[in-house]
Design an enzyme around this catalytic site. Structure first.
Site, PDB file in Angstrom:
ATOM      1  CG  HIS A 199       0.196   3.049   3.872  1.00 11.93           C
ATOM      2  ND1 HIS A 199      -0.731   3.816   4.546  1.00 11.93           N
ATOM      3  CD2 HIS A 199       0.475   1.989   4.677  1.00 11.93           C
ATOM      4  CE1 HIS A 199      -0.994   3.244   5.711  1.00 11.93           C
ATOM      5  NE2 HIS A 199      -0.291   2.136   5.814  1.00 11.93           N
ATOM      6  CD  GLN A 239       7.049  -0.002   5.221  1.00 10.30           C
ATOM      7  OE1 GLN A 239       7.957  -0.796   5.472  1.00 10.30           O
ATOM      8  NE2 GLN A 239       5.972   0.085   5.981  1.00 10.30           N
ATOM      9  CG  ASP A 248       4.805   6.967   2.622  1.00 11.07           C
ATOM     10  OD1 ASP A 248       5.618   6.882   3.558  1.00 11.07           O
ATOM     11  OD2 ASP A 248       3.764   6.287   2.559  1.00 11.07           O
ATOM     12  CB  CYS A 264      -2.980   0.449   5.138  1.00  9.65           C
ATOM     13  SG  CYS A 264      -3.773   0.232   6.735  1.00  9.65           S
ATOM     14  CE  LYS A 283       4.909   2.284   9.021  1.00  8.59           C
ATOM     15  NZ  LYS A 283       4.405   0.940   9.335  1.00  8.59           N
TER      16      LYS A 283
END
Length: 493
Positions: free
Chosen positions: A198, A278, A275, A439, A301
């Site tokens: 991302h 997700q 990251d 993104c 999220k």
């Protein structure tokens, strides 16, 4: 997809027929030949008999075929209908049709427990936190720090002080880049960033690299969306200072072998930032097992409010990092001559935090902890396989990313249809999906795209949601947008 000269794009490296042997270090011995660390162990396949036909040469990845039957009930049973009852937004209509929420990659819906926690803070519990002597301040501080403890438990760290509250993953990465990066990066140093990232895990590194005269080096993708591990090993070197990795791609659904990649990075003395935006809502995460130096996720999220997120950092790294922002809450003492700072995590949390957001985050993480996570993960895995198979029946549909073990991120194009226009047509049937570059422009560019449609699943999605999406796509592709959509070819239940 090829470049104008007919060659394959650099970001989609085709592995050599016989890649050179790279012996695993001792730290990776547990991973040799095994499944990804978070996936359930798969049954061993029978050994082919001596009379079996020889294997054919490897071919390019092809679209999956439709399953012959819908997925069976997950092991242990996950009561998806009970979960759906907790999410009020799932019970509304959009454009006269029941809402089918398939935009979970952008944001998940909020259970009533989270809505109630945020409302209770504003209705009866409003107060600032820390330093307050009155009853409401003490109560708000308790909830705030309980939220920190819940985040620590979610990520598997025994030390809540390794949890820093931020606005979201974007701010978390910027904090590390601007604080750790400025203190540790120099001329010629290298930051490895995967091509699946991302923008939030790329642009902050570009900014600090330009300032510190360091280099960004991309880890390329294979045709199925996996990170090229041979290329990764080649890129690592004595100048590598940071490796920035997604734990689950928001466009491809790919789940890289983060533990193994981290172990390799540590052999070169590099730090690793993961990251997890997700990842955290889809499967259990243990930063101790991953040995990640930094791990970030966004509350919105994982069923929590917007504007609140978490940065995990190993204590020794957080304590060595200079403050990124100055102000209230992050100081010990201040004078015109000298200022001393509070211990971590508060030295990295300048100003009044998102107190209501932390109350909602606490509620969301408690809600998630009360679920049968293995059953929920199995439900999502089976639903993802079902969706990939059924989407393959839609003429002209191209699914982007087919890496083994991917999460329920289904990014696709449909021949003859602009992605934005297609998403609007689906919206007319009550189906919410995302369209655009998500993104993650480098990831799409690796597949020759600048825009695509994304349907993304969560634990409250059902087979019926997938059926509705595919039926709508078939109807749109057949030019039957008026009236009832065509029925998808779903096997009997």
């Amino acid at each position: 997809m090829t470049t104008p000269d007919g060659s394959a794009p650099a970001a989609l490296r085709t592995p050599l027929p016989n890649p050179p042997a790279n012996p695993l270090p001792a730290a990776l011995a547990h991973a040799a030949g095994g499944p990804r660390y978070w996936l359930p162990r798969q049954p061993e396949r029978p050994t082919p008999s001596a009379t079996a036909a020889p294997p054919t040469a490897p071919t390019a990845p092809t679209a999956p075929t439709a399953p012959t039957t819908p997925p069976a009930a997950p092991p242990g049973g996950f009561d998806v209908e009970a979960a759906r009852r907790d999410f009020p937004q799932l019970h509304r209509e959009v454009n006269g049709r029941p809402l089918v929420w398939l935009d979970n990659g952008a944001t998940t819906l909020k259970p009533r427990q989270v809505v109630e926690a945020v409302a209770e803070h504003y209705a009866t519990g409003t107060s600032n936190v820390h330093r307050g002597a009155h009853t409401l301040a003490r109560a708000a501080t308790r909830i705030y720090e309980e939220g920190r403890a819940e985040a620590a438990e979610l990520l598997g760290t025994p030390d809540p002080d390794e949890i820093v509250f931020v606005r979201g993953t974007t701010e978390a990465v910027n904090l590390v880049a601007q604080s750790w990066g400025r203190a540790n990066l120099g001329v010629g140093d290298e930051i490895l960033v995967s091509a699946a990232e991302h923008h939030s895990n790329l642009v902050p590194w570009q900014l600090v690299a330009k300032e510190r005269r360091a280099r960004i080096r991309p880890i390329p993708l294979l045709p199925d969306g996996q990170l090229d591990q041979d290329a990764y090993r080649d890129l690592l070197g004595s100048r590598t200072r940071m490796v920035a990795l997604t734990h689950a791609s928001n466009v491809l659904g790919t789940v890289p072998p983060v533990a193994e990649m981290t172990a390799l990075a540590h052999r070169y003395g590099a730090k690793v930032l993961v990251d997890g935006a997700q990842a955290v809502s889809h499967f259990p995460v243990d930063v101790t097992a991953l040995d990640a130096d930094f791990y970030a996720f966004s509350g919105h999220k994982i069923f929590a409010p917007t504007g609140i997120g978490v940065l995990f950092g190993k204590r020794e790294l957080l304590e060595a990092m200079p403050p990124w922002q100055g102000g209230g809450n992050m100081i010990d003492s201040v004078s015109f001559e000298e200022t001393s700072f509070a211990p971590v995590p508060h030295r990295l949390e300048a100003g009044t935090g998102h107190i209501a957001g932390v109350a909602g985050l606490r509620a969301a993480l408690r809600y998630l902890a009360a679920l049968d996570r293995p059953a929920a993960t199995a439900h999502e895995e089976q639903l993802t396989g079902y969706a990939m198979g059924l989407l393959a029946t839609v003429p002209g549909l191209r699914l982007i990313g087919s890496a083994p073990g991917k999460i329920g991120v289904l990014t696709f194009t449909l021949a003859g249809h602009d992605p934005i226009t297609l998403a609007r047509a689906l919206d007319q049937q009550g189906i919410a999906v995302r369209a655009g570059h998500h993104c993650a422009q480098p990831a799409l560019a690796a597949f020759g795209l600048d825009s695509a449609v994304r349907a993304s699943l969560a634990l409250y999605n059902t087979v019926q949601d997938v059926d509705a999406l595919v039926a709508a796509l078939l109807g749109i592709q057949a030019g039957e947008q008026a009236g009832e959509p065509a029925q998808a070819p779903v096997a009997p239940r």
